[in-house]
Motif scaffolding. Structure first.
Motif, PDB file in Angstrom:
ATOM      1  N   GLY A   7      -4.900   1.511  15.547  1.00  0.00           N
ATOM      2  CA  GLY A   7      -6.324   1.512  15.269  1.00  0.00           C
ATOM      3  C   GLY A   7      -6.774   2.110  13.961  1.00  0.00           C
ATOM      4  O   GLY A   7      -6.367   1.715  12.886  1.00  0.00           O
ATOM      5  N   CYS A   8      -7.637   3.063  14.083  1.00  0.00           N
ATOM      6  CA  CYS A   8      -8.298   3.643  12.907  1.00  0.00           C
ATOM      7  C   CYS A   8      -7.311   4.312  11.973  1.00  0.00           C
ATOM      8  O   CYS A   8      -7.502   4.282  10.759  1.00  0.00           O
ATOM      9  N   VAL A   9      -6.277   4.943  12.500  1.00  0.00           N
ATOM     10  CA  VAL A   9      -5.304   5.612  11.642  1.00  0.00           C
ATOM     11  C   VAL A   9      -4.658   4.603  10.709  1.00  0.00           C
ATOM     12  O   VAL A   9      -4.614   4.799   9.498  1.00  0.00           O
ATOM     13  N   VAL A  10      -4.180   3.495  11.267  1.00  0.00           N
ATOM     14  CA  VAL A  10      -3.524   2.483  10.450  1.00  0.00           C
ATOM     15  C   VAL A  10      -4.535   1.807   9.526  1.00  0.00           C
ATOM     16  O   VAL A  10      -4.246   1.550   8.365  1.00  0.00           O
ATOM     17  N   ALA A  11      -5.734   1.545  10.032  1.00  0.00           N
ATOM     18  CA  ALA A  11      -6.756   0.938   9.178  1.00  0.00           C
ATOM     19  C   ALA A  11      -7.047   1.830   7.981  1.00  0.00           C
ATOM     20  O   ALA A  11      -7.182   1.353   6.852  1.00  0.00           O
ATOM     21  N   GLY A  12      -7.127   3.136   8.214  1.00  0.00           N
ATOM     22  CA  GLY A  12      -7.350   4.069   7.114  1.00  0.00           C
ATOM     23  C   GLY A  12      -6.205   4.054   6.120  1.00  0.00           C
ATOM     24  O   GLY A  12      -6.416   4.050   4.907  1.00  0.00           O
ATOM     25  N   VAL A  13      -4.982   4.017   6.621  1.00  0.00           N
ATOM     26  CA  VAL A  13      -3.808   3.954   5.748  1.00  0.00           C
ATOM     27  C   VAL A  13      -3.831   2.665   4.944  1.00  0.00           C
ATOM     28  O   VAL A  13      -3.558   2.655   3.744  1.00  0.00           O
ATOM     29  N   ALA A  17      -3.862   2.370   0.940  1.00  0.00           N
ATOM     30  CA  ALA A  17      -2.795   1.625   0.261  1.00  0.00           C
ATOM     31  C   ALA A  17      -3.374   0.454  -0.524  1.00  0.00           C
ATOM     32  O   ALA A  17      -2.979   0.197  -1.658  1.00  0.00           O
ATOM     33  N   ALA A  18      -4.326  -0.258   0.079  1.00  0.00           N
ATOM     34  CA  ALA A  18      -4.929  -1.393  -0.610  1.00  0.00           C
ATOM     35  C   ALA A  18      -5.700  -0.930  -1.838  1.00  0.00           C
ATOM     36  O   ALA A  18      -5.683  -1.578  -2.877  1.00  0.00           O
ATOM     37  N   GLY A  19      -6.373   0.211  -1.719  1.00  0.00           N
ATOM     38  CA  GLY A  19      -7.108   0.756  -2.856  1.00  0.00           C
ATOM     39  C   GLY A  19      -6.178   1.089  -4.004  1.00  0.00           C
ATOM     40  O   GLY A  19      -6.501   0.851  -5.170  1.00  0.00           O
ATOM     41  N   ALA A  20      -5.007   1.593  -3.670  1.00  0.00           N
ATOM     42  CA  ALA A  20      -4.025   1.928  -4.698  1.00  0.00           C
ATOM     43  C   ALA A  20      -3.507   0.669  -5.386  1.00  0.00           C
ATOM     44  O   ALA A  20      -3.069   0.718  -6.524  1.00  0.00           O
ATOM     45  N   GLN A  21      -3.569  -0.459  -4.689  1.00  0.00           N
ATOM     46  CA  GLN A  21      -3.105  -1.719  -5.260  1.00  0.00           C
ATOM     47  C   GLN A  21      -4.268  -2.569  -5.772  1.00  0.00           C
ATOM     48  O   GLN A  21      -4.095  -3.735  -6.081  1.00  0.00           O
ATOM     49  N   GLY A  22      -5.462  -1.982  -5.815  1.00  0.00           N
ATOM     50  CA  GLY A  22      -6.622  -2.725  -6.294  1.00  0.00           C
ATOM     51  C   GLY A  22      -7.136  -3.766  -5.324  1.00  0.00           C
ATOM     52  O   GLY A  22      -7.806  -4.699  -5.722  1.00  0.00           O
ATOM     53  N   GLN A  23      -6.811  -3.647  -4.035  1.00  0.00           N
ATOM     54  CA  GLN A  23      -7.220  -4.631  -3.032  1.00  0.00           C
ATOM     55  C   GLN A  23      -8.112  -4.018  -1.967  1.00  0.00           C
ATOM     56  O   GLN A  23      -8.142  -4.480  -0.834  1.00  0.00           O
ATOM     57  N   SER A  24      -8.847  -2.981  -2.303  1.00  0.00           N
ATOM     58  CA  SER A  24      -9.640  -2.294  -1.288  1.00  0.00           C
ATOM     59  C   SER A  24     -10.704  -3.196  -0.689  1.00  0.00           C
ATOM     60  O   SER A  24     -11.059  -3.053   0.471  1.00  0.00           O
ATOM     61  N   ALA A  27      -9.109  -5.182   2.207  1.00  0.00           N
ATOM     62  CA  ALA A  27      -8.823  -4.295   3.333  1.00  0.00           C
ATOM     63  C   ALA A  27     -10.111  -3.880   4.033  1.00  0.00           C
ATOM     64  O   ALA A  27     -10.173  -3.833   5.261  1.00  0.00           O
ATOM     65  N   ALA A  28     -11.148  -3.610   3.255  1.00  0.00           N
ATOM     66  CA  ALA A  28     -12.436  -3.242   3.846  1.00  0.00           C
ATOM     67  C   ALA A  28     -13.002  -4.409   4.654  1.00  0.00           C
ATOM     68  O   ALA A  28     -13.572  -4.200   5.730  1.00  0.00           O
ATOM     69  N   GLU A  60      -3.275  -9.367  15.452  1.00  0.00           N
ATOM     70  CA  GLU A  60      -2.024 -10.122  15.306  1.00  0.00           C
ATOM     71  C   GLU A  60      -2.123 -11.137  14.162  1.00  0.00           C
ATOM     72  O   GLU A  60      -1.187 -11.302  13.381  1.00  0.00           O
ATOM     73  N   GLN A  61      -3.274 -11.784  14.027  1.00  0.00           N
ATOM     74  CA  GLN A  61      -3.461 -12.775  12.966  1.00  0.00           C
ATOM     75  C   GLN A  61      -3.550 -12.121  11.589  1.00  0.00           C
ATOM     76  O   GLN A  61      -3.009 -12.650  10.611  1.00  0.00           O
ATOM     77  N   GLN A  62      -4.223 -10.999  11.483  1.00  0.00           N
ATOM     78  CA  GLN A  62      -4.452 -10.360  10.193  1.00  0.00           C
ATOM     79  C   GLN A  62      -3.266  -9.532   9.704  1.00  0.00           C
ATOM     80  O   GLN A  62      -3.144  -9.268   8.517  1.00  0.00           O
ATOM     81  N   PHE A  63      -2.417  -9.119  10.631  1.00  0.00           N
ATOM     82  CA  PHE A  63      -1.280  -8.267  10.272  1.00  0.00           C
ATOM     83  C   PHE A  63       0.020  -8.855  10.828  1.00  0.00           C
ATOM     84  O   PHE A  63       0.707  -8.237  11.641  1.00  0.00           O
ATOM     85  N   PRO A  64       0.384 -10.071  10.384  1.00  0.00           N
ATOM     86  CA  PRO A  64       1.582 -10.721  10.944  1.00  0.00           C
ATOM     87  C   PRO A  64       2.872  -9.955  10.656  1.00  0.00           C
ATOM     88  O   PRO A  64       3.749  -9.890  11.524  1.00  0.00           O
ATOM     89  N   SER A  65       3.004  -9.371   9.487  1.00  0.00           N
ATOM     90  CA  SER A  65       4.235  -8.625   9.178  1.00  0.00           C
ATOM     91  C   SER A  65       4.381  -7.425  10.092  1.00  0.00           C
ATOM     92  O   SER A  65       5.492  -7.102  10.529  1.00  0.00           O
ATOM     93  N   THR A  66       3.275  -6.774  10.374  1.00  0.00           N
ATOM     94  CA  THR A  66       3.301  -5.631  11.293  1.00  0.00           C
ATOM     95  C   THR A  66       3.775  -6.086  12.658  1.00  0.00           C
ATOM     96  O   THR A  66       4.607  -5.425  13.289  1.00  0.00           O
TER      97      THR A  66
END
Length: 126
Positions: A7-13, A17-24, A27-28, A60-66
């Motif tokens: 949930g929120c913990v992973v979403a926050g991570v 991470a996305a912000g660090a890669q310029g993709q915030s 992710a938001a 499941e659709q948004q995080f297939p690799s996970t």
């Protein structure tokens, strides 16, 4: 009652991470979309299983690799438990917890909200 590690913990991570890669922004948007599922759970009221199951499918659709990497179990019908085995079984495990349910917003407070509870609006950069 209903909890999830993902949930929120992973979403926050993911946001960090996305912000660090310029993709915030992307992710938001994913987080905002997840917030649009009305996963209300309260002891005095029946909950909408459709909303919870919809959120399960969305994750499941948004995080297939996970979902390819972690093992997902459904607990007590609507709770999600994700297991991510480490590479060194001699190390102590780590547990991250979160939840996907919310208590209902009292109807008398809705007029004071800037945005309805499940609109998932991104405003002022948040």
């Amino acid at each position: 009652m209903i909890s999830r590690i993902f949930g929120c913990v992973v979403a926050g991570v993911l946001l960090v991470a996305a912000g660090a890669q310029g993709q915030s922004g992307a992710a938001a948007e994913r987080l905002a979309a997840a917030l649009r599922f009305p996963t209300v759970s309260h002891q005095a009221e029946a909950h909408d299983e459709t909303a919870f199951r919809g959120l399960h499918r969305y994750l499941e659709q948004q995080f297939p690799s996970t979902h390819e990497t972690l093992t997902r179990e459904t607990v007590a019908g609507l709770s999600l438990l994700y297991t991510w085995p480490g590479t060194d079984p001699s190390l102590a495990p780590m547990l991250l917890t979160s939840h996907l349910d919310v208590v209902p917003a009292p109807p008398s407070t809705l007029a004071s909200w800037q945005h309805p509870p499940f609109d998932g609006v991104i405003a002022d950069g948040f």
